[in-house]
Every structure is written in structure tokens, then in C-alpha cells.
Design a protein around this motif. Sequence first.
Motif, PDB file in Angstrom:
ATOM      1  N   ASN A  62       0.827  -1.202   0.000  1.00 51.33           N
ATOM      2  CA  ASN A  62       0.000   0.000   0.000  1.00 51.33           C
ATOM      3  C   ASN A  62       0.868   1.261   0.000  1.00 51.33           C
ATOM      4  N   TYR A  63       1.947   1.175   0.765  1.00 49.58           N
ATOM      5  CA  TYR A  63       2.831   2.345   0.828  1.00 49.58           C
ATOM      6  C   TYR A  63       3.538   2.554  -0.497  1.00 49.58           C
ATOM      7  N   LEU A  64       3.950   1.444  -1.129  1.00 51.48           N
ATOM      8  CA  LEU A  64       4.646   1.575  -2.406  1.00 51.48           C
ATOM      9  C   LEU A  64       3.732   2.179  -3.470  1.00 51.48           C
ATOM     10  N   VAL A  65       2.436   1.907  -3.340  1.00 54.21           N
ATOM     11  CA  VAL A  65       1.498   2.450  -4.333  1.00 54.21           C
ATOM     12  C   VAL A  65       1.187   3.914  -4.021  1.00 54.21           C
ATOM     13  N   ASN A  66       0.853   4.206  -2.750  1.00 45.10           N
ATOM     14  CA  ASN A  66       0.411   5.561  -2.383  1.00 45.10           C
ATOM     15  C   ASN A  66       1.568   6.490  -1.984  1.00 45.10           C
ATOM     16  N   GLN A  67       2.560   5.901  -1.321  1.00 44.33           N
ATOM     17  CA  GLN A  67       3.706   6.662  -0.809  1.00 44.33           C
ATOM     18  C   GLN A  67       3.264   7.859   0.026  1.00 44.33           C
ATOM     19  N   SER A  68       2.246   7.627   0.871  1.00 37.57           N
ATOM     20  CA  SER A  68       1.775   8.682   1.779  1.00 37.57           C
ATOM     21  C   SER A  68       2.379   8.473   3.169  1.00 37.57           C
ATOM     22  N   THR A  69       2.351   9.555   3.916  1.00 38.13           N
ATOM     23  CA  THR A  69       2.917   9.492   5.291  1.00 38.13           C
ATOM     24  C   THR A  69       2.102   8.564   6.178  1.00 38.13           C
ATOM     25  N   SER A  70       0.770   8.594   6.059  1.00 37.02           N
ATOM     26  CA  SER A  70      -0.083   7.733   6.897  1.00 37.02           C
ATOM     27  C   SER A  70       0.142   6.264   6.571  1.00 37.02           C
ATOM     28  N   ALA A  71       0.344   5.966   5.266  1.00 35.40           N
ATOM     29  CA  ALA A  71       0.596   4.575   4.889  1.00 35.40           C
ATOM     30  C   ALA A  71       1.913   4.098   5.457  1.00 35.40           C
ATOM     31  N   TYR A  72       2.908   4.968   5.428  1.00 35.41           N
ATOM     32  CA  TYR A  72       4.212   4.576   5.988  1.00 35.41           C
ATOM     33  C   TYR A  72       4.116   4.394   7.503  1.00 35.41           C
ATOM     34  N   ALA A  73       3.352   5.289   8.156  1.00 35.39           N
ATOM     35  CA  ALA A  73       3.219   5.179   9.609  1.00 35.39           C
ATOM     36  C   ALA A  73       2.553   3.862   9.986  1.00 35.39           C
ATOM     37  N   ALA A  74       1.492   3.497   9.230  1.00 32.63           N
ATOM     38  CA  ALA A  74       0.823   2.222   9.531  1.00 32.63           C
ATOM     39  C   ALA A  74       1.757   1.057   9.298  1.00 32.63           C
ATOM     40  N   PHE A  75       2.531   1.124   8.193  1.00 30.62           N
ATOM     41  CA  PHE A  75       3.492   0.060   7.912  1.00 30.62           C
ATOM     42  C   PHE A  75       4.563  -0.014   8.987  1.00 30.62           C
ATOM     43  N   PHE A  76       5.055   1.138   9.419  1.00 29.59           N
ATOM     44  CA  PHE A  76       6.128   1.166  10.413  1.00 29.59           C
ATOM     45  C   PHE A  76       5.640   0.591  11.762  1.00 29.59           C
ATOM     46  N   ASP A  77       4.427   0.964  12.156  1.00 31.10           N
ATOM     47  CA  ASP A  77       3.892   0.448  13.444  1.00 31.10           C
ATOM     48  C   ASP A  77       3.738  -1.073  13.411  1.00 31.10           C
ATOM     49  N   ARG A  78       3.241  -1.577  12.277  1.00 28.16           N
ATOM     50  CA  ARG A  78       3.059  -3.018  12.181  1.00 28.16           C
ATOM     51  C   ARG A  78       4.396  -3.729  12.127  1.00 28.16           C
ATOM     52  N   LYS A  79       5.370  -3.078  11.496  1.00 27.60           N
ATOM     53  CA  LYS A  79       6.721  -3.636  11.448  1.00 27.60           C
ATOM     54  C   LYS A  79       7.314  -3.726  12.850  1.00 27.60           C
ATOM     55  N   GLN A  80       7.073  -2.721  13.701  1.00 34.53           N
ATOM     56  CA  GLN A  80       7.574  -2.734  15.077  1.00 34.53           C
ATOM     57  C   GLN A  80       6.907  -3.876  15.883  1.00 34.53           C
ATOM     58  N   GLU A  81       5.634  -4.067  15.644  1.00 39.12           N
ATOM     59  CA  GLU A  81       4.928  -5.146  16.348  1.00 39.12           C
ATOM     60  C   GLU A  81       5.473  -6.509  15.944  1.00 39.12           C
ATOM     61  N   LEU A  82       5.808  -6.655  14.640  1.00 38.62           N
ATOM     62  CA  LEU A  82       6.373  -7.917  14.180  1.00 38.62           C
ATOM     63  C   LEU A  82       7.726  -8.184  14.823  1.00 38.62           C
ATOM     64  N   GLU A  83       8.525  -7.140  14.992  1.00 38.63           N
ATOM     65  CA  GLU A  83       9.825  -7.294  15.649  1.00 38.63           C
ATOM     66  C   GLU A  83       9.644  -7.734  17.118  1.00 38.63           C
ATOM     67  N   LYS A  84       8.644  -7.179  17.756  1.00 39.29           N
ATOM     68  CA  LYS A  84       8.392  -7.570  19.154  1.00 39.29           C
ATOM     69  C   LYS A  84       7.959  -9.036  19.239  1.00 39.29           C
ATOM     70  N   LEU A  85       7.116  -9.425  18.284  1.00 36.93           N
ATOM     71  CA  LEU A  85       6.694 -10.828  18.275  1.00 36.93           C
ATOM     72  C   LEU A  85       7.862 -11.755  18.014  1.00 36.93           C
ATOM     73  N   LYS A  86       8.773 -11.333  17.159  1.00 38.39           N
ATOM     74  CA  LYS A  86       9.962 -12.145  16.871  1.00 38.39           C
ATOM     75  C   LYS A  86      10.784 -12.361  18.136  1.00 38.39           C
ATOM     76  N   GLU A  87      10.871 -11.331  18.963  1.00 41.37           N
ATOM     77  CA  GLU A  87      11.655 -11.449  20.200  1.00 41.37           C
ATOM     78  C   GLU A  87      11.027 -12.428  21.183  1.00 41.37           C
ATOM     79  N   LYS A  88       9.755 -12.673  21.033  1.00 39.43           N
ATOM     80  CA  LYS A  88       9.073 -13.615  21.950  1.00 39.43           C
ATOM     81  C   LYS A  88       9.327 -15.066  21.595  1.00 39.43           C
ATOM     82  N   LEU A  89       9.868 -15.306  20.420  1.00 44.52           N
ATOM     83  CA  LEU A  89      10.137 -16.691  20.035  1.00 44.52           C
ATOM     84  C   LEU A  89      11.192 -17.289  20.961  1.00 44.52           C
TER      85      LEU A  89
END
Length: 479
Positions: A62-89
Motif C-alpha cells: 500500500n505504501y509503495l502504491v500511495n507513498q503517503s505518510t499515513s501509509a508509511y506510519a501504519a506500515f512502520f507500526d506493524r513492522k515494530q509489532e512484528l519485531e516484538k513478536l519475533k523477540e518472543k520466540l
Amino acid sequence: MSIRTKLFAFLVTLVVLMNAVAFFIYQSSRTIQESYSLMTDRILLYKQIANMTEDNLRLLSNYLVNQSTSAYAAFFDRKQELEKLKEKLDVSSRSEQRAAAVRNFRNMITTFLDAEESVIGILYRTEAASYSQQFDEVEKTAGYIQEENQSLVDQELSFYQPLYQQMLVYTKHMNALGLGLLAVDLLLCVVFALWLSSSITKPIANLVQVAVQISRGNLDVEPPTAQMSDEIGILTRTFRHMLASLQELLEKKQEMMEKDRLVKELEIKALQSQINPHFLFNTLNVVSKLAMLEGAERTSDLTVSVSNLLRYNLRKLDTPVTLRDEVEHAQEYFAIQQARFRDRVAFETDIDESALELPIPCLTLQPILENAFVHGIEGMEEGARIKLTIRREGDTVVVAVADNGAGMDEETRQRLLEAQSGFADEAPRGQSTGLGTRNVYRRLQLFYGPGDLVTIQSEEGKGTTVTIRVPWSRAKEGR
């Protein structure tokens, strides 16, 4: 232990046993629940990481298509959550194969995240062809993550399947054991309750039975025994003491009634022998004076002795006299008998003067002397001897009347001694007092209290010795 303490101990024991069973069942359930929760948490974590990877890939697209700040923010937040989940392994495991798979899965996530960073970096450098190619790599990595996720879930299920079977068996055993403990707990509670109730109700029931027997007039009932130290034991011991006191009081009452009855019977017999005593005394005095005037001194003395004997026999039988009075009366009686037997009989005395103040029932010695004359020496032509011995032995006064007459057999001797525990028989006809020796023995026992006061030693052809032993202290109390 008091009843209150028993109840408190029973309640505490019941609570402790019930809580122990409940805690055991709780611990067993908790162990199974923790194992099941651990497996579920890992599977959910794998699923959550897979879903988060899909979301990251979608937001990146979505970010690659729109390249908007809100799309990047949503992507970045979800990316941070994925990193946290990885640490729980958790890469630690009892299975090396599973640990390697988890490490590989974690590395894939790291590769996925790094690939996303590369796509963003290429996009900033406006190299469209390059980031499109890199995005394809990200998609492939996401696909690998999905496949690995399913593989890990299958491994978890395969790994926990035997354990799960064991947990089912363990749960079944724990349930059976819990039911067994509960049954044992209930059985112990029932046994303890029965013991407690029995320790209270059984002694009370025994007391009730004894009380019913006493209310019916049966005082010979065996009182219940007190084996406990609680309130029931105290009540039982008090009841036993009350019953013993009641029996003792009744015995004393019966003795007093028996004594009064015996005295009244003796007084009646004595009254029956009174035929105008004043006239008789006056007549004997006239006879005595007339014999004196005519010079018959022996006849005068004999008449005086008969008068004194009659006067003594007519006094109140329930009034005690001293042993000195009894000795003087015995001497008067012997004087009369000697006028009959003359030189055929000799009367000997061995008297301790310090013992003559002993209180004694009236007419005690004369019936014994009379029995010695009638049944002992009456048939002897010469050499008859009767001896009266009185002496003190410490606190005891001993009075003995011995003769060398016909004696008696063992059956007769035992029958006379049995009079100490029963009513006396009437004296044989012809005796001047109207009082038998058995009556004398019984009166002595009533006067001084229960006990073997009289002993008889006799052998056929060798005479008889009647011995009276009275403790000086008991004699004072009987007075």
C-alpha cells in the motif's frame, strides 16, 4: 480433653483434610493447564507472526502504491509489532530439531524485515525496477514464513501429542486419586464423628440406665466407670461419688433402724419379765431382813444378789454402762449360780483396772457367763472353772470369758459367729436374762460399728473361750 476441645479438633481436622484434597486436585489441574497453555501460546504466537507478516506485506504494498505518510506510519507500526513478536520466540527446547526450526523461523522473520528495509531504501533512490524485484523477494520470504509457520504448528502438535496423551492418562489417574482421597476423607470424618458422638452419648446412656435403676430403688447397681477426663468423665465420677454416699447413708440408716428395732424388742422382752417390780423388790428386801433376823446370812446375801440382779436387768437396754458395772453385775450373777453349784464351780478373774471405764452395752457379760454355765459346765460334777479376763493391749480392750466345760463343734461355733452379720436368735428357755449370746454379739456390732469384734475358740470336751476385742477410740465414738 474437654468436649469443646474435641469438637474444635474435629472441625480443624475436617477443614485441613478437605483443603488438602482440594489443593491436591488444584495442583494437578494446574500442571495440566500450564502444559496445555504453553502449547497453545506457542501455536498462537506462530499464527500471530504469520498474520502479522501478511499485514506487513500488505501495508508495504500500500505504501509503495500511495507513498503517503499515513501509509508509511501504519506500515512502520506493524513492522515494530512484528519485531516484538519475533523477540518472543523461544529457541530453547527439549527437542534439538524443534529448536533449529524455531531459529530458522526467526531468521526468516529477520530476513523479511531486512528485505522490507531494502525495498524502502531502493524506493527512496527512485530505482523502480530494483525495488520491484526486491519486493518479489519479500513476498517469497513471506511465503516461506507461512510455510514454516505451518511446519512449526505441526511440530508442536506432534511434539505435544504424546505428552497430551500422557496428560489425559495423568488426568484420569489424578481424578481417580482425588476421588479416593475424598472417599478416605469422608470415611475418616464419619469415623471421627461416630467416635466423638459415641464418647458423649454412650456414657450418658449408661448414666441414664443407672439413674433409672436407682429411681426404682435398686441401689446395688454397678455405677459406670469414668475413663475420660472431659465433662462426661467428671459427671460420671460425681455420679459414682453420689451413689456411694447414698449407699453409705442408706446403710447407716438401716443400721440405726435395726439398732432401734433390736433395742425396742429387748425392752419389750425386759418389760415382759417385769411383774410389779416395786412389789417384787420390797418382797425380796423383806425376805432378806427376815433371813438376817433368823441367822441365815447366806440366804440374806443370796436374796440381795437376786434383787440387785433383777434391778440391773430392768434398766434401759439402749443406755451404755461401764465395763466396771458389767463386772460387778457378773459377780452378783456368779454369786447366785454358786449357791446352786456350790463347790462344783470356781470363778476366777484377771482384771486390768485401767480398762474398766470402757463404755459397753448393758447386759453384755451376763449372757456369755450364763451360756458358759448352761452349755459348758452344767453337767460337770467337779472341777468346773470359769475365768473372766480383762486387759488393755495398746488401744484395744480385750474381754475374755473362758470355761473348761463341754465345748462345741465347729458347726455350732460358726453359727454363733454368723450372728455378727444378722439378727440374733432368742435365747433358750430357762435363761434369766431372756437375751441370747447371738443377740449380745449383734448389739456389740451395732454399738461399736461393723467388724469382727467377737471370736470364739472351742473344742468338744476342752471348753470354750469367747473373746471380745474393742478399740478404745471406737468405744468412745459408740458412746
